[in-house]
Motif scaffolding. Structure first.
Motif, PDB file in Angstrom:
ATOM      1  N   ILE A 276       1.105  -1.241  -0.109  1.00  0.00           N
ATOM      2  CA  ILE A 276      -0.097  -0.027  -0.069  1.00  0.00           C
ATOM      3  C   ILE A 276       0.797   1.410   0.098  1.00  0.00           C
ATOM      4  O   ILE A 276       0.536   2.291  -0.910  1.00  0.00           O
ATOM      5  CB  ILE A 276      -0.993   0.027   1.400  1.00  0.00           C
ATOM      6  CG1 ILE A 276      -2.035  -1.137   0.966  1.00  0.00           C
ATOM      7  CG2 ILE A 276      -1.745   1.226   1.470  1.00  0.00           C
ATOM      8  CD1 ILE A 276      -2.834  -1.394   2.204  1.00  0.00           C
ATOM      9  N   ASN A 277       2.070   1.220   1.046  1.00  0.00           N
ATOM     10  CA  ASN A 277       2.951   2.325   0.776  1.00  0.00           C
ATOM     11  C   ASN A 277       3.512   2.454  -0.435  1.00  0.00           C
ATOM     12  O   ASN A 277       3.712   3.671  -0.978  1.00  0.00           O
ATOM     13  CB  ASN A 277       3.900   2.213   1.837  1.00  0.00           C
ATOM     14  CG  ASN A 277       3.396   3.017   3.094  1.00  0.00           C
ATOM     15  OD1 ASN A 277       2.619   3.915   3.207  1.00  0.00           O
ATOM     16  ND2 ASN A 277       3.877   2.639   4.397  1.00  0.00           N
ATOM     17  N   TRP A 278       3.824   1.547  -1.379  1.00  0.00           N
ATOM     18  CA  TRP A 278       4.626   1.605  -2.235  1.00  0.00           C
ATOM     19  C   TRP A 278       3.771   2.328  -3.328  1.00  0.00           C
ATOM     20  O   TRP A 278       3.922   3.138  -4.138  1.00  0.00           O
ATOM     21  CB  TRP A 278       5.152   0.350  -3.002  1.00  0.00           C
ATOM     22  CG  TRP A 278       5.573   0.316  -4.214  1.00  0.00           C
ATOM     23  CD1 TRP A 278       6.930   0.518  -4.428  1.00  0.00           C
ATOM     24  CD2 TRP A 278       4.968   0.391  -5.752  1.00  0.00           C
ATOM     25  NE1 TRP A 278       7.166   0.572  -6.104  1.00  0.00           N
ATOM     26  CE2 TRP A 278       5.892   0.352  -6.644  1.00  0.00           C
ATOM     27  CE3 TRP A 278       3.627   0.114  -6.014  1.00  0.00           C
ATOM     28  CZ2 TRP A 278       5.874   0.458  -8.109  1.00  0.00           C
ATOM     29  CZ3 TRP A 278       3.505   0.041  -7.611  1.00  0.00           C
ATOM     30  CH2 TRP A 278       4.341   0.298  -8.608  1.00  0.00           C
ATOM     31  N   CYS A 279       2.236   1.784  -3.379  1.00  0.00           N
ATOM     32  CA  CYS A 279       1.428   2.360  -4.333  1.00  0.00           C
ATOM     33  C   CYS A 279       1.116   4.081  -4.058  1.00  0.00           C
ATOM     34  O   CYS A 279       1.047   4.819  -4.689  1.00  0.00           O
ATOM     35  CB  CYS A 279       0.145   1.780  -4.143  1.00  0.00           C
ATOM     36  SG  CYS A 279       0.020   0.085  -5.001  1.00  0.00           S
ATOM     37  N   ILE A 280       1.165   4.453  -2.639  1.00  0.00           N
ATOM     38  CA  ILE A 280       1.142   5.687  -2.332  1.00  0.00           C
ATOM     39  C   ILE A 280       2.386   6.474  -2.762  1.00  0.00           C
ATOM     40  O   ILE A 280       2.164   7.492  -3.396  1.00  0.00           O
ATOM     41  CB  ILE A 280       0.703   6.004  -0.796  1.00  0.00           C
ATOM     42  CG1 ILE A 280      -0.509   5.398  -0.383  1.00  0.00           C
ATOM     43  CG2 ILE A 280       1.120   7.673  -0.466  1.00  0.00           C
ATOM     44  CD1 ILE A 280      -0.694   5.183   1.249  1.00  0.00           C
ATOM     45  N   MET A 281       3.279   5.990  -2.560  1.00  0.00           N
ATOM     46  CA  MET A 281       4.801   6.743  -2.880  1.00  0.00           C
ATOM     47  C   MET A 281       5.036   6.553  -4.486  1.00  0.00           C
ATOM     48  O   MET A 281       5.338   7.771  -4.982  1.00  0.00           O
ATOM     49  CB  MET A 281       5.817   6.124  -2.257  1.00  0.00           C
ATOM     50  CG  MET A 281       5.897   6.271  -0.679  1.00  0.00           C
ATOM     51  SD  MET A 281       7.134   5.647   0.182  1.00  0.00           S
ATOM     52  CE  MET A 281       7.282   3.951  -0.277  1.00  0.00           C
ATOM     53  N   VAL A 282       4.805   5.784  -5.159  1.00  0.00           N
ATOM     54  CA  VAL A 282       4.937   5.481  -6.769  1.00  0.00           C
ATOM     55  C   VAL A 282       3.960   6.026  -7.590  1.00  0.00           C
ATOM     56  O   VAL A 282       3.678   7.148  -8.208  1.00  0.00           O
ATOM     57  CB  VAL A 282       5.191   4.375  -7.052  1.00  0.00           C
ATOM     58  CG1 VAL A 282       5.868   4.130  -8.644  1.00  0.00           C
ATOM     59  CG2 VAL A 282       6.725   3.798  -6.305  1.00  0.00           C
TER      60      VAL A 282
END
Length: 177
Positions: free
Chosen positions: A109-115
């Protein structure tokens, strides 16, 4: 590798059983307190209270899932994962090529938020992240799928109903030609 894990698991179980047996024997020999009881079953009222707490987290997660302000480009999680689709929360942790390692759903989820969303990662143990995980898990139907092959197997791991991400203005059916 699996044999090693199974042997280690059996050893840990044997140690745990020995410790438990010794503790129980010591407890009985010392005449432990009579008021010690096993945990009581959850009452219907308590179960309802716990369900309401979970639903608060799910609703918060739903709002965050569709919140374009998590990132900086106006995209939200729901743009790529309407109704939590293709999140497959039951398959985590797993190797995820985007992470380059075995990761958790929260890390993804954090990867999706950041990228894709170009935003700032949420604390993985924070209330917002827990709510987003609760939403993705709640929306999942628990359909078993092969890792990385959900579309090929025709699995629909998302509930058949739900508002999902709002359709663009003027669009009434995303499936219409």
């Amino acid at each position: 590798m699996e044999d090693y894990v199974m042997k280690k698991h059996k050893s840990m179980y044997a140690i745990g059983a020995s410790v438990t047996g010794l503790s129980l024997a010591g407890f009985l020999l010392l005449g432990g307190p009579a008021d010690v009881q096993a945990k009581k079953p959850v009452s219907p009222a308590q179960a309802e209270q716990e369900r309401q707490e979970l639903m608060k987290a799910v609703l918060t997660g739903d709002a965050l899932w569709h919140d374009g302000s998590l990132g900086t480009n106006g995209l939200a999680c729901g743009n790529c994962h309407p109704d939590g689709s293709a999140t497959n929360p039951h398959t985590w942790p797993k190797f995820q090529t985007n992470l380059g390692k075995v990761g958790t759903l929260r890390e993804m989820i954090n990867w999706c938020i950041m990228v894709p969303l170009e935003g700032k990662a949420l604390p993985t143990e924070g209330d917002k992240m827990i709510a987003m995980e609760a939403y993705a898990t709640f929306m999942h139907d628990g359909v078993a799928i092969a890792l990385g092959k959900d579309e090929q197997h025709g699995a629909n791991p998302v509930k058949g109903s739900g508002a999902g991400y709002p359709l663009p203005e003027g669009v009434t059916d995303m499936d219409a030609p």
